[in-house]
Design a protein around this motif. Sequence first.
Motif, PDB file in Angstrom:
ATOM      1  N   MET A  93       0.554  -1.374   0.167  1.00  0.00           N
ATOM      2  CA  MET A  93       0.203   0.098  -0.094  1.00  0.00           C
ATOM      3  C   MET A  93       0.811   1.387  -0.226  1.00  0.00           C
ATOM      4  O   MET A  93       0.291   1.978  -1.030  1.00  0.00           O
ATOM      5  N   ILE A  94       1.758   1.028   0.580  1.00  0.00           N
ATOM      6  CA  ILE A  94       2.529   2.473   0.722  1.00  0.00           C
ATOM      7  C   ILE A  94       2.746   2.798  -0.847  1.00  0.00           C
ATOM      8  O   ILE A  94       3.066   3.468  -1.394  1.00  0.00           O
TER       9      ILE A  94
ATOM     10  N   LYS B 166       2.055   1.876  -3.189  1.00  0.00           N
ATOM     11  CA  LYS B 166       0.812   2.186  -4.028  1.00  0.00           C
ATOM     12  C   LYS B 166       0.948   4.158  -3.778  1.00  0.00           C
ATOM     13  O   LYS B 166       0.255   4.470  -5.002  1.00  0.00           O
ATOM     14  N   LEU B 167       1.095   4.703  -2.748  1.00  0.00           N
ATOM     15  CA  LEU B 167       1.442   5.862  -2.527  1.00  0.00           C
ATOM     16  C   LEU B 167       1.968   6.910  -3.645  1.00  0.00           C
ATOM     17  O   LEU B 167       3.118   6.328  -4.251  1.00  0.00           O
TER      18      LEU B 167
ATOM     19  N   ARG C 200       4.619  11.153  -0.464  1.00  0.00           N
ATOM     20  CA  ARG C 200       3.545  10.897   1.173  1.00  0.00           C
ATOM     21  C   ARG C 200       5.041   9.555   0.877  1.00  0.00           C
ATOM     22  O   ARG C 200       4.870   9.306   2.477  1.00  0.00           O
ATOM     23  N   GLN C 201       5.066   9.000  -0.003  1.00  0.00           N
ATOM     24  CA  GLN C 201       6.118   7.986   0.686  1.00  0.00           C
ATOM     25  C   GLN C 201       7.553   8.254   1.164  1.00  0.00           C
ATOM     26  O   GLN C 201       8.234   7.816   1.904  1.00  0.00           O
TER      27      GLN C 201
ATOM     28  N   ARG D 227      -3.185  13.508   6.169  1.00  0.00           N
ATOM     29  CA  ARG D 227      -3.990  13.326   4.727  1.00  0.00           C
ATOM     30  C   ARG D 227      -3.135  11.820   4.020  1.00  0.00           C
ATOM     31  O   ARG D 227      -3.607  10.530   3.760  1.00  0.00           O
ATOM     32  N   THR D 228      -1.993  11.588   4.800  1.00  0.00           N
ATOM     33  CA  THR D 228      -1.491   9.839   3.826  1.00  0.00           C
ATOM     34  C   THR D 228      -2.439   8.983   5.163  1.00  0.00           C
ATOM     35  O   THR D 228      -2.170   7.329   4.705  1.00  0.00           O
TER      36      THR D 228
ATOM     37  N   ALA E 169      -5.580   8.220   4.254  1.00  0.00           N
ATOM     38  CA  ALA E 169      -5.473   7.736   2.670  1.00  0.00           C
ATOM     39  C   ALA E 169      -5.420   6.013   2.728  1.00  0.00           C
ATOM     40  O   ALA E 169      -5.694   5.276   2.101  1.00  0.00           O
ATOM     41  N   LEU E 170      -4.128   5.978   3.091  1.00  0.00           N
ATOM     42  CA  LEU E 170      -3.523   4.315   4.341  1.00  0.00           C
ATOM     43  C   LEU E 170      -5.185   3.755   4.515  1.00  0.00           C
ATOM     44  O   LEU E 170      -5.381   2.550   4.704  1.00  0.00           O
TER      45      LEU E 170
ATOM     46  N   GLN F 232      -7.310   2.606   2.307  1.00  0.00           N
ATOM     47  CA  GLN F 232      -7.027   1.583   1.514  1.00  0.00           C
ATOM     48  C   GLN F 232      -7.676   0.565   2.326  1.00  0.00           C
ATOM     49  O   GLN F 232      -7.670  -0.763   2.085  1.00  0.00           O
TER      50      GLN F 232
END
Lengths: 92, 190
Positions: free
Chosen positions: B129-130, B132-133, B137-138, B171-172, B175-176, B179
């Motif tokens: 998932m990380i 795919k950010l 953000r990664q 926000r990250t 989003a995670l 997901q």
Amino acid sequence: MSKRKMTHQPQEETMDALEAHLAGTLKRVTPSRDLVQRLQGRLQMPSRKEITLRLRDWNRLFLIFGGVMSGMLLLVTLARAFYYLVGSRPRV
Amino acid sequence: MSEQEYKEEEVLALASQGDRDAFGQLYEHYVERIFNYVYYRTGNSHDAEDLTARVFQRAMNHIVNYTDRGVPFSAWLYRIAHNLVANWHRDRSRKQEIPLDDLPILPTKGDHPERNLVRSQEEEALLRMIRKLPPERQNLLILKFVENMSNAEIGRIMGRSEGAVKSLYHRTLLALRDQLEDQNLNLEGE
């Protein structure tokens, strides 16, 4: 007010859990000493002479770039002048 | 701390004049950080090794151009690493290779191998998932969790204010979390 607290608390807990999992997942890895030395062996330091030459080359590079740009500008000007004098004249 | 910074300035000055030993000191100081950054961004140790070497090679070739304008040397190095990783991703997408979703578990500080094996599946899901950010953000997550940097330090590296980093981090996480919910993964079971 209490309802707001009720909805926010689980969210905060989820966030805390997520942060804890991120901390557990994204941990610093330690490359082996062998790898560190191998990588260092691949690096090739330019000599002092090369570095000073490269710095001097910057001046030369600017001169070349300036010369090329001036030349291009001259060509464009000449082409425009030629077009103005010849190309755009109406045919009778 | 100020003594260390002063020392780094000295080392940087020497390295920019072609001093191999000085660059060696910089390399020793930063190699692990850069390797970690590249490792988490690429997802495999072989490419991480190759890219780390390229980061330092590029840094060595261009160190004469590095000027301290209040931006730490580490930020400059991370920028090089970021660009090389971006090129690496672009090349991979052009070649249309099968993405490497399995991040091999390298030994982490103070961890037992058994514990790594038990957690690897859950970790892999989160790491996928990380990855795919968006890159920014990664970067933020890597700097925050791998390097244990504060928002202010991350801001200096990413060229953002502390507040902006805090907001991006929030926000990250959101989003995670979304997901995770989409994939029905529950992290609260611990």
